[in-house]
Write a protein that holds these residues in place. Sequence first.
Motif: not given
Length: 249
Positions: A111-133
């Motif tokens: 198991p990966v133990e991590s308290d890392f969090q990300v905003h859903v809005s960032e994920l939505i922006d990143r998938i578009e940025e991924l395609k742009d790159n």
Amino acid sequence: MKIEEIDAIQYKDNQAQNVKENVVQDETVTLTINGNISRSLSAIEDSLKEFAIGYLFNENMVKSLNDIKNIEIDGPQIRVEIDDTLLKTNETVLCSDSAGGWRSKIKEVNPVESDFQVHVSELIDRIEELKDNAEIWQATGGTHVAGIVYDGQFVVKEDVSRHVAVDKVIGYGILNGFDLNHSYVIYSGRMPADMVIKMTRAGVPILASNAAPANSGYNIAKKGNITLVGFLRGNRCNVYNNQNRVIFD
């Protein structure tokens, strides 16, 4: 850019015409480990050091950069030397990708133990940025694209293989001191077990994709405490397992 122009006949709107089309240039890349374990696969001949390192970590062959004694790259040939004791004791050494028969090779999931969090809005922006790159994908439609995000840094790699693309970004992160426990991988492709197990082995807590998870991937995510984000398209997504890692605005 690894692109070649070829002849084709395009059929559209009841008409056929001669055209020039771009295709991605892939090569047979061979990774040889300690002189006796060899893997050959179709890949784009760039970022091969990152690929080799990512592969070694994602296949559970090494635990740290100190376990890698040497990497030599000669064109599409990659030769690495690692701590031989790891090869003798590691039950998962034989390759988790689909061509390597991963279902019989995954013996344990840590198991990966991590308290890392990300905003859903960032994920939505990143998938578009991924395609742009994804420059090669935009020119040819013939690659998968993967990105790794850490502390505001976003690094993107492409390859004809989704496995290799992910290996490359994880290898980049390891080489450049990313804290993988506080990073996430976002990529184009399904999320079956052979992809999710890479996250547990590298210690990455979140895998996001525009595509769907498979049941095998979900089961590994449950065992490995990985958060999966699927169907990341437009202004929507589904979050599977440990949803607390995704902050909904």
